[in-house]
Structure formats: structure tokens, C-alpha cells
Design a protein around this motif. Structure first.
Motif, PDB file in Angstrom:
ATOM      1  N   PRO A 135      29.818 -43.394   4.366  1.00 58.87           N
ATOM      2  CA  PRO A 135      29.880 -42.011   4.439  1.00 58.87           C
ATOM      3  C   PRO A 135      29.876 -41.315   3.263  1.00 58.87           C
ATOM      4  N   ARG A 181      22.607 -38.010   4.927  1.00 58.92           N
ATOM      5  CA  ARG A 181      22.951 -38.197   6.366  1.00 58.92           C
ATOM      6  C   ARG A 181      21.490 -38.117   7.165  1.00 58.92           C
ATOM      7  N   PRO A 231      32.705 -43.063  15.853  1.00 59.56           N
ATOM      8  CA  PRO A 231      31.789 -41.611  15.677  1.00 59.56           C
ATOM      9  C   PRO A 231      30.833 -41.332  16.968  1.00 59.56           C
ATOM     10  N   SER A 287      37.503 -36.562  11.712  1.00 55.97           N
ATOM     11  CA  SER A 287      35.935 -36.834  11.451  1.00 55.97           C
ATOM     12  C   SER A 287      35.559 -36.250   9.855  1.00 55.97           C
ATOM     13  N   VAL A 334      32.083 -38.276   9.077  1.00 51.84           N
ATOM     14  CA  VAL A 334      31.010 -38.581  10.201  1.00 51.84           C
ATOM     15  C   VAL A 334      30.879 -37.150  10.956  1.00 51.84           C
TER      16      VAL A 334
END
Length: 704
Positions: A205, A212, A394, A418, A423
Motif C-alpha cells: 500500500p 497503483r 479490499p 480504506s 486501498v
């Protein structure tokens, strides 16, 4: 009249009289007499007619049908799209050194362990997948190649190659084509196990939108690893790609990769992943059919829970009770699961009887954010009272945040959890905005920054409703005022990277024009973070054309945007020493505090990592500052692995180490020296676009 008669034996007497002397002269046997008579008869026959031919004898005429086609193999062959057949790289000269083990780092970024008696760990040959079967002794290898018109020699693709087709190496149907070239060569030279290790490392993360997006493209794109015909190997690589997409919370990518699985065989090792994809896509009938098939061979509790869910949806009370008894013997089901099953059963029975549905029940225990629990809650229409943040999947966040009737406070709590875990994708943010805008009952009237950011925390519900108004209001002046409020609140809460793509999307209909300097600068930054570099440059040009030395405030805003455009690779012109001098006041600030020095050092490190020259006097001024720059040191083993991977040209392992180091700090806290090293290493690996976008995010997160 007297008649004289002839004696009747006169002819016989004559024959005997003539034959007597002959018999006395020739004492031959009666057989000889017969042979002579046969010869006399043969001599009296006409001679036989002889025929002569010039050339071969003519064949007998016959009726011939059409020519028969060559026999075709009856073994089924998979269809292979010619566009997906990639040629192997050119062979390289063999070296005596085994790569990746001298310094203890393998191409995948893991520590290499050599076996006893071997100084170097063996590295799999990247070309071993070219030959599906070993060649026999003395076999001519020249027949396995084809020569093109340009004289290039390439391997020939025969039936043996197509028979070893590996679907786990192919790109998903929804894979983006923009980064296909960058991601296709990422795993060259790695074994399947090393490729799986890299995929697992990219799920860290990081909090970076660019990292991402790149990780999602890697999971969906083609993988250049050695192919395999083993179902276990194929399923293992598929599972690694699905784990990465699940860690990123990409529902569309996860379901798209599941859809790319070949339908001509079963995938028992991926059955649970397939079932979760059905549940988050609201395909309950397919999930139930899969559960029925898997329960014959798999005694996992998960399939018993699916069976309870499916029986309740069908209104089969007897089956529900039976499956719950089995579940009680295996484990203690949570209270929410039993309550949801009962509510779904009551709804199904009411529909079958044609009566009114029962009143929605409220869940007493915190709800687990898993695909199964979210699907059951949606079908039951139950009211959620609390969330179990410890059990946060997630893959289920987007479906849960879109759940009708979910309280706004719980929706905001889910979004915060989150974001804390890294995520919260752009899709999750959009789902939150749409859900909060629909569920909100009070109009938004955020005239000041205090309406959104107050008490040291940002009001996410107010942000969502204000974003909804920002995209629909017809008054441009009010929209731009709301834009400033949202940006200032996001900067104060450290959420610029999460809010910026939503701001860019909500104001995309506003054409670049000479606006107030703050508003134009915000729009330029928002589009830069969202990856819309051309749109950001248009806003920069509009701001610069409206100033041109006549407005000091606009000139200052324009000068502050130039470093960001340079770091993002938008401005490629050569930089002069005067450019850096003009940047220095905005970088170092009036008082050279720690934040200002960090911002200045970060920019100079990133510009130099791009291969540009930074004046030495600026480094000297930064070095002469008395205020120390505090920061955590990087994890030594990871930084060492990154440096070795970059030096040896291991693209995959260097990218994996970069993800892990950014995740250790967070985008706003990465030290300047570490970010500069990461940026320069990614540039050397041919990932310049990713490095520039990562550096831009770091600069904006640092307050530039």
C-alpha cells in the motif's frame, strides 16, 4: 439289262497295299506318327500378328474422382490470436558469471540461497520456453526456423508450440494498451516463481496513484515468463495476479481477469477466487452452481456458507436448517451470518407466497467487509449498524460503500479505513461521492473552509456533497469558490492525491481561461495528479498569458507551476541557472524551516535524477542551512536490493523494492534522498514516465 457291280473293298485293299511297303521302310511308333501330324497341322495355320509400341505401355482407362485432402489431426488445438504471439528476444552471448547471485540478490529482488557445493545459485534460462520438447541427438535444428524477407531468422511456431499454450501469461481483455510495452518486458529472464514473488511485492500500500495504476496494468498485462502446460503452474500464476488486483481493490480488473480464464477446463484451485468475483458482480446463480460442484470434492467451510446463502435465496427452509447444522459442527458462525440467512429466507418465502416482504432487520454485530457478507446484506436489505475494520477485504469495499441505505457516518468510516490501508482507489472515491450525495438530506452551504475542514479533521461527507455540487452547478463563480474550499481542505488533511482526480473530473467541462491565479493553479495541479498533462499545460499557458509581467501575483503562481511541469516531464526545454534562482524563494520560504528545506531538497534531487544539471551554488546554499532535515532512514536491506537491481538491470526487482520503500514511508514522508534515488533508478530502467509521475506526486504531497 445286265448290271456290273464294283467290289466294295477295293479302297481298303488299296490302302493296305500302299501302306505295306511304307511300314516295311519306316519302323516308327504310332506316337511319332501323331507328332508329325500335329506339326503338319501347325504349319498349315497362318502366322501370328506381332504388335510393337513406341514408349511406355498405355494405362488402362479408368474413372478418377477428386483428389483426397491430406489427413487432419483429430487432437483439439487451442485458438491462439496471432497478435498475442510475441517473438523471443535476440539471444545474448553466454557469460561465465551467474547473474543475480554474486551480491545475494536475485532478479526478482529476493535473497538468493546457494546450495551446498555451489558457489552461485542457478538462474533459469529465459529462452528455455522456446522449445517445447527436447531435440533428439543428431536432429537438424535448421528446419525449426523461418527466414523473413529482410533476412532475419525467427523461430518457427509448430503444433508443439501451440499445444503448450499457457493462458496465465496472456493479457486480460480489459488490459490497457498504453503501457503494454513497459509491462510486457518486466519479467524477462525470470522464472515463474520469481515472477510470482514480484507480483506479490507490487501489492504494497504505497498511497501513490501512479504506482497503483502501474501495478494494475502489470497484473492485467501479458507476462513474459516461461510457459507451462501444468494446470497447477497456470493456476498459481493466475492466483498471484488475482492477489495483486485484490490488494489494489480493483473490482473491474479482478472480474476481467477471471473472465479471461479458458472455459474448456475446470479450475478447482481458483474456485474461491471465481466465486468471490461472482459475488461482487451480483451473479448469485453462477456462484451457487459453482458451490454445488465444489462441495463434492472440497469440504471447506466457505462452500457450506455459500450453500446456506443459496438455499435461503431459493426459499428452501429445510436445506437451510440442514446446512446450518453442518456449519455448527464445523465452526461457530457469526451472528450476522445467521441473521442474514434468516432474513433472506423470509424475503424469499414472502415472494413465493405473494405477500408483503418482511421489515428490514438491523444487524447487531459489526459487519465483516467480505464479498459474501456484503452480497448477503444487499439481498436481505438489512441495516448495518457497525463495521468490522479488522476484516476489511479490499475487493468488497466498493460494493459495500455503494450499499443502499448505508449510513453516511459508516460510509465515511469505511472510506477512512480504506485510505489508512492504502486501498482507497479512485473508483472507491467516486462510489463514496455518489453514495453520500444520494444519501444526504441536508443541502451543502460551505461558504468557508471551516465548512469542510474543522477541528483538525476533514468532513468527508461534506466533501462528497460539495463535489457533487461542483460537477452539476451552472454558476462558474460558485463552482470555482467550492473548488478552492475543497483543495484547501484536502491540503490541510493531506488528501490532495485522493481528492485531485475527483476535482479534475468535476471541472473538466471548464475550458482553460485566465482565471484568478489560485483557481488556475489548483486546476493545473489537479490535472497533473490525474495524469492529464496536456490539460494541465493548457491551464498553465492560460495563466501565463494573462500575466506576462503585468501581475506579480500571477507571475508568482506561474513560476511555482514551472517546477511541477518540469518534474512531470511536460517542459523538456533546457533549464538555465536563473530558473533555479527564481524557484528558490518559493521553495525555501522566507524562513528556512524544515518543511521548506525538505521541499527544496526534494525538487533538486528529482531534477538531477532526470539527468538535468543543478547549479552547485544551490546545493551549497542547501548544505549551509543550520536547520537539520529529520527523517527516518530507509530499510537497509531493501535499499541495498534496489541499488543492486538497478546496477544489474533487473527491472522487476528494482520496481518491487521501490514499491516497498514508498509503502514504508507514505508519499508525504519519503526522504528527499530516497525519492531521488528511486526516481533516478526507475529512469535507468526505462520507466521514465512512471518515475516522473511519482516525483510529481511527491512534490505536491510535500506542499509545492
Amino acid at each position: 439289262m445286265m448290271t456290273v457291280s464294283r467290289p466294295r473293298h477295293s479302297l481298303a485293299v488299296l490302302i493296305l497295299t500302299c501302306a505295306a511297303p511304307l511300314a516295311a521302310q519306316d519302323p516308327s511308333s504310332p506316337a511319332d506318327i501323331q507328332s508329325d501330324a500335329a506339326q503338319a497341322v501347325q504349319a498349315a495355320k497362318p502366322p501370328a500378328k506381332k504388335t510393337f509400341f513406341l514408349g511406355d505401355r498405355m494405362p488402362a482407362p479408368r474413372v478418377q474422382g477428386p483428389a483426397e485432402a491430406a489427413p487432419q489431426p483429430i487432437q483439439p488445438r487451442p485458438f491462439v490470436d496471432p497478435a498475442k504471439l510475441t517473438l523471443p528476444p535476440a539471444p545474448v552471448a553466454e557469460t561465465t558469471e551467474t547473474p543475480g547471485t554474486e551480491d545475494g540478490v536475485s532478479p526478482s529482488g529476493d535473497l538468493a540461497v546457494a546450495e551446498a557445493g555451489d558457489g552461485n545459485a542457478a538462474v533459469p534460462d529465459a529462452q528455455q520456453h522456446l522449445n517445447a520438447q527436447p531435440a533428439e541427438a543428431g536432429q537438424d535444428q535448421a528446419d525449426d526456423t523461418q527466414t523473413t524477407g529482410a533476412g532475419l531468422v525467427r523461430p518457427g511456431y509448430e503444433e508443439a508450440t501451440l499445444a503448450s499454450f499457457d493462458p496465465s501469461l496472456q493479457a486480460a481483455p480489459n488490459a490497457p494498451a498504453a503501457r503494454g510495452q513497459a509491462t510486457a518486458t518486466l519479467f524477462e529472464g525470470l522464472s515463474r516463481d520469481e515472477a510470482i514473488a514480484v507480483l506479490d511485492g507490487l501489492g504494497a500500500p504505497t498511497g501513490s496513484l501512479s504506482l497503483r495504476a502501474f501495478a494494475r496494468d502489470v497484473a492485467l498485462g501479458a507476462i513474459s515468463a516461461p510457459p507451462s502446460v501444468s494446470d497447477a503452474d497456470i493456476a498459481a500464476l493466475y492466483a498471484a495476479r488475482l492477489r495483486l488486483l485484490r490488494a489494489l481493490g480493483s473490482v473491474s480488473g479482478y472480474t476481467g481477469l477471471i473472465e479471461s480464464l479458458p472455459r474448456d477446463r475446470d479450475w478447482p484451485a481458483l474456485a474461491r477466487q471465481i466465486s468471490d468475483a461472482y459475488l461482487v458482480s451480483a451473479r448469485l446463480s453462477e456462484a451457487c452452481a459453482l458451490a454445488d460442484a465444489r462441495r463434492e470434492d472440497d469440504a471447506d467451510i466457505y462452500w457450506v456458507e455459500i450453500a446456506v446463502f443459496c438455499a435461503a435465496a431459493q426459499g428452501d427452509r429445510i436445506s437451510v436448517d440442514f446446512q446450518l447444522d453442518i456449519l455448527d459442527t464445523l465452526t461457530a458462525p457469526d451472528a450476522n451470518f445467521v441473521a442474514l440467512a434468516d432474513q433472506i429466507l423470509l424475503v424469499a418465502e414472502a415472494e413465493r407466497a405473494g405477500s408483503a416482504p418482511p421489515q428490514a432487520t438491523a444487524l447487531d454485530a459489526p459487519l465483516k467487509a467480505t464479498p459474501l457478507h456484503v452480497a448477503m446484506t444487499r439481498l436481505a436489505g438489512a441495516r448495518v449498524t457497525a463495521l468490522d475494520e479488522a476484516a476489511l477485504d479490499p475487493l468488497a469495499v466498493e460494493a459495500l460503500i455503494r450499499l443502499p441505505g448505508l449510513d453516511d457516518a459508516l460510509r465515511a468510516q469505511l472510506l477512512r479505513a480504506s485510505m489508512a490501508r492504502g486501498v482507497a482507489s479512485v473508483e472507491v472515491m467516486r462510489a463514496f461521492v455518489s453514495g453520500a450525495a444520494i444519501g444526504g438530506t441536508q443541502p451543502v452551504a460551505a461558504d468557508t473552509e471551516a465548512g469542510v475542514f474543522a477541528g483538525g479533521a476533514i468532513d468527508l461527507i461534506a466533501v462528497a456533497r460539495l463535489l457533487s455540487v461542483l460537477g452539476t452547478d451552472q454558476d462558474i463563480a460558485l463552482r470555482l469558490r467550492d473548488l478552492e474550499t475543497l483543495w484547501d481542505s484536502a491540503v490541510a488533511a493531506g488528501l490532495e492525491l485522493q481528492i485531485a482526480p475527483l476535482l479534475a473530473g468535476a471541472t473538466n467541462d471548464i475550458a482553460p481561461q485566465p482565471l484568478e491565479r489560485t483557481q488556475a493553479a489548483i486546476l493545473a495541479r489537479a490535472h497533473l495528479i490525474a495524469g492529464h498533462t496536456e490539460r494541465a499545460f493548457d491551464w498553465f499557458v492560460a495563466l501565463r498569458s494573462s500575466a506576462a509581467g503585468r501581475d506579480l501575483a500571477r507571475d508568482t503562481a506561474t513560476a511555482e507551476l514551472v517546477p511541477l511541469l518540469v518534474a512531470a516531464g511536460v517542459l523538456d526545454a533546457g533549464l538555465l541557472p536563473s530558473d533555479f534562482t527564481s524557484w528558490w524563494p518559493s521553495l525555501s520560504g522566507e524562513t528556512a524551516d524544515q518543511t521548506a528545506l525538505k521541499r527544496a531538497g526534494l525538487l533538486l534531487s528529482l531534477v538531477e535524477a532526470q539527468g538535468r544539471t543543478v547549479p552547485e551554488r544551490l546545493w551549497a546554499r542547501l548544505e549551509a542551512q543550520d536547520t537539520p532535515i529529520a527523517g527516518l532512514q530507509p530499510q537497509p536491506a531493501r535499499w541495498r536490493a534496489f541499488l543492486i537491481s538497478v546496477a544489474r538491470g533487473y527491472k522487476a526487482s528494482s520496481l518491487k523494492s521501490a514499491f516497498q520503500m514508498v509503502a514504508d514511508y507514505g508519499m508525504a514522508d519519503v526522504p528527499s534522498v530516497v525519492m531521488g534515488s528511486l526516481n533516478g533508478g526507475l529512469h535507468r530502467q526505462g520507466l521514465g514516465a512512471l518515475a516522473d509521475q511519482l516525483g510529481l506526486e511527491a512534490l505536491i504531497a510535500a506542499g509545492l
